[in-house]
Design a protein around this motif. Structure first.
Motif, PDB file in Angstrom:
ATOM      1  N   VAL A 136       0.946  -1.464   0.022  1.00  0.00           N
ATOM      2  CA  VAL A 136       0.072   0.066   0.026  1.00  0.00           C
ATOM      3  C   VAL A 136       0.843   1.251  -0.012  1.00  0.00           C
ATOM      4  CG1 VAL A 136      -1.823   1.253   1.417  1.00  0.00           C
ATOM      5  CG2 VAL A 136      -1.940  -0.980   1.180  1.00  0.00           C
ATOM      6  N   GLU A 137       1.989   1.426   0.565  1.00  0.00           N
ATOM      7  CA  GLU A 137       2.831   2.440   0.759  1.00  0.00           C
ATOM      8  C   GLU A 137       3.325   2.871  -0.602  1.00  0.00           C
ATOM      9  OE1 GLU A 137       3.056  -0.268   2.800  1.00  0.00           O
ATOM     10  OE2 GLU A 137       3.260   0.357   4.711  1.00  0.00           O
ATOM     11  N   CYS A 138       3.606   1.773  -1.609  1.00  0.00           N
ATOM     12  CA  CYS A 138       4.026   1.879  -2.769  1.00  0.00           C
ATOM     13  C   CYS A 138       3.133   2.418  -3.911  1.00  0.00           C
ATOM     14  CB  CYS A 138       5.086   0.766  -3.351  1.00  0.00           C
ATOM     15  SG  CYS A 138       6.289   0.326  -2.173  1.00  0.00           S
ATOM     16  N   LEU A 139       1.831   2.308  -3.362  1.00  0.00           N
ATOM     17  CA  LEU A 139       0.669   2.761  -4.518  1.00  0.00           C
ATOM     18  C   LEU A 139       0.946   4.045  -5.275  1.00  0.00           C
ATOM     19  CD1 LEU A 139      -2.820   1.142  -3.159  1.00  0.00           C
ATOM     20  CD2 LEU A 139      -1.499   0.753  -5.355  1.00  0.00           C
ATOM     21  N   PRO A 140       1.341   5.163  -4.581  1.00  0.00           N
ATOM     22  CA  PRO A 140       1.488   6.661  -5.014  1.00  0.00           C
ATOM     23  C   PRO A 140       2.476   6.413  -6.020  1.00  0.00           C
ATOM     24  CG  PRO A 140       1.263   6.689  -2.756  1.00  0.00           C
ATOM     25  CD  PRO A 140       1.366   5.471  -2.832  1.00  0.00           C
ATOM     26  N   GLU A 141       3.748   5.865  -6.039  1.00  0.00           N
ATOM     27  CA  GLU A 141       4.609   5.495  -6.966  1.00  0.00           C
ATOM     28  C   GLU A 141       4.087   4.573  -8.174  1.00  0.00           C
ATOM     29  OE1 GLU A 141       8.873   3.320  -7.124  1.00  0.00           O
ATOM     30  OE2 GLU A 141       7.933   3.614  -5.226  1.00  0.00           O
ATOM     31  N   ALA A 142       3.374   3.474  -7.802  1.00  0.00           N
ATOM     32  CA  ALA A 142       2.960   2.548  -8.904  1.00  0.00           C
ATOM     33  C   ALA A 142       1.988   3.376  -9.662  1.00  0.00           C
ATOM     34  CB  ALA A 142       2.449   1.320  -8.075  1.00  0.00           C
TER      35      ALA A 142
END
Length: 503
Positions: free
Chosen positions: A141-147
């Motif tokens: 979830v923490e990587c969603l903005p990057e993804a």
């Protein structure tokens, strides 16, 4: 007995290779075997994955588990394979459905209690997955903005392994991100008008920003060299979508992205301390090398303050990078390639003692030459603009004319860059500094009367062939700033004057 497949991605620099993870649960001695050249972190994932599965209310198979990572000949490392390994084993054991694993890449490190932790390199990994035809991705979830920066791929965010298991069984437990859109933010930074005096250095800063040229600032301490360097990114235009993704990919691999700032849309400014190591400057490390300062400054500015204190070996390592715009690092586990097209700004004192006034210098002529020789001829030959900063003569009223603001200078820089882009767009170049010398000499040849000074400098040995090409590039930038269709003799003369070494 069962066999299942899942997908993950191996990163080599900013280049990703899709990795097919095969899990076989069958008859044999009860053990878990991991194949495919795993490193220590990946080899330890067997124990992490077992604990995460047990703590997610699922049973680890009591049979022989064989995990194969293909391509088997490529070294693989890191903890980002944990989630894919766990799902592949559970699917092979019949604990979850394998239908949604088809065409799905899974990235994430598993905690012992089943939480899905963030990992580095999500952006370049998803770009590689998209190129390989994978259509879905499950990331922490923490990587969603990057993804969300990667289009044309269906994204889901996972907080725990339980959420992923429920999703594989047909549930809707994963987080669906909101659609992200690229927004080009204008570079922000300190105000150029705050710099007192130094009209020549300010002019050189504008020329450097307009043409993408490298810059050397030399002068006594306290004359504004560092202040000027910090203001260069404020004059540069925002990054394009392509450049922003490239810069963000490097920062993702380096672990510098945060959920609050998943996209780098402004030119980065990187200023390593002179005590930094060569590996930290260029990139390196054991196994697969990590990006260094030159790659973190891609599409931005690399500022080396007190350049002569860096040591000659570190400075000489920049020579190839400045020419090629990328760094290739070969290590035991393979070669990593990182982009490194940046503007280099060097700041140095004229001598080791560096008094406010040159007449107070206590250094011998030998000591001064030895100090200045740390910036070698081949390195300086790649620096287009060399300027000496002058000591201030008054705190107030030092300038007759009020210094121009960042906004005014940035507007001129933008117009000059637009002229250069229109001229070179068919070739794919965007600044004058990117244009190869043969193109300037053959396709955009200037009259002999215009280049007479360059011919004379070449004939006397005062200028190298590389230096002549760089003078032509600076001359074209000066012409763009002057709104002239092509460089005139005075532009070539000014460019040649900028190349004179000043100490």
């Amino acid at each position: 007995m069962g066999l299942s497949r899942a997908w993950s991605v191996a990163l080599y620099g900013v280049d990703g290779v899709p990795v097919e993870i095969e899990a076989d649960v069958g008859v044999g001695t009860v053990r878990t075997q991991l194949l495919g050249l795993p490193d220590a972190a990946l080899h330890e994932s067997k124990d992490r994955v077992k604990a995460a599965v047990r703590n997610s209310d699922r049973s680890w198979p009591t049979q022989r588990v064989t995990l194969g990572l293909s391509p088997a000949t490529l070294p693989k490392g890191g903890s980002s394979y944990d989630l894919a390994l766990a799902c592949a084993v559970l699917a092979a054991a019949g604990s979850v459905s394998s239908e949604r694993l088809v065409g799905t890449v899974l990235l994430g490190e598993l905690a012992l209690d089943g939480r899905v932790r963030a990992v580095r390199g999500v952006l370049p990994a998803l770009l590689a997955a998209r190129r390989a035809g994978l259509t879905r991705a499950v990331v922490p979830v923490e990587c969603l903005p990057e993804a969300t920066l990667v289009e044309e791929i269906e994204l889901f965010g996972a907080e725990t392994l339980v959420d992923v298991i429920m999703w594989l069984d047909g549930g809707t437990s994963l987080v669906v991100p909101s659609s992200g859109a690229f927004v080009a933010m204008p570079p922000s930074g300190p105000e150029l008008a705050d710099v007192m005096g130094q009209p020549e250095a300010r002019w050189a800063l504008e020329v450097a920003a307009a043409g993408g040229h490298h810059l050397l600032l030399s002068g006594p301490p306290g004359t504004g060299k560092t202040m000027l360097a910090h203001r260069l990114t404020s004059l540069l235009p925002p990054l394009t979508v392509e450049d922003a993704l490239g810069v963000t990919a490097v920062h993702s691999v380096a672990g510098l992205l945060t959920p609050d700032m998943p996209l780098v849309s402004a030119p980065p400014f990187v200023s390593p301390h002179h005590s930094t190591s060569t590996a930290a400057l260029i990139g390196g490390g054991t196994g697969l090398p990590r990006p260094g300062a030159v790659s973190r400054a891609h599409c931005g500015v690399l500022f080396l303050d007190e350049a002569c204190e860096f040591g000659q070996s570190k400075l000489e390592a920049l020579r190839t990078v400045l020419e090629e715009g990328e760094i290739r690092l070969a290590r035991r586990d393979g070669m990593a390639r990182y982009p490194a097209r940046f503007q280099l700004v060097l700041a140095t004192n004229p001598c080791p003692c560096a008094p406010p006034k040159e007449v107070d210098c206590l250094c011998t002529s030998t000591a001064r030459r030895r100090y200045q020789a740390k910036l070698s001829g081949p390195l300086l030959d790649r620096v287009d603009l060399r300027v000496k900063t002058r000591p201030l003569i008054a705190m107030n009223g030092a300038e007759v004319v009020e210094p121009e603001s960042t906004a005014v200078v940035r507007a001129r820089v933008q117009r000059a860059r637009e002229r250069a882009m229109r001229r070179w767009s068919e070739h794919g170049w965007r600044t004058n500094a990117q244009v190869p010398g043969p193109v300037l000499r053959k396709e955009h040849v200037l009259p002999r009367s215009t280049t007479a000074l360059l011919d004379r400098a070449l004939a006397t040995g005062a200028l190298t062939g590389r230096g002549a090409d760089r003078c032509l590039r600076v001359a074209w930038t000066l012409a763009d700033l002057a709104d002239s269709p092509e460089p005139a003799a005075e532009h070539v003369a000014t460019a040649l004057e900028f190349r004179e070494r000043r100490s």
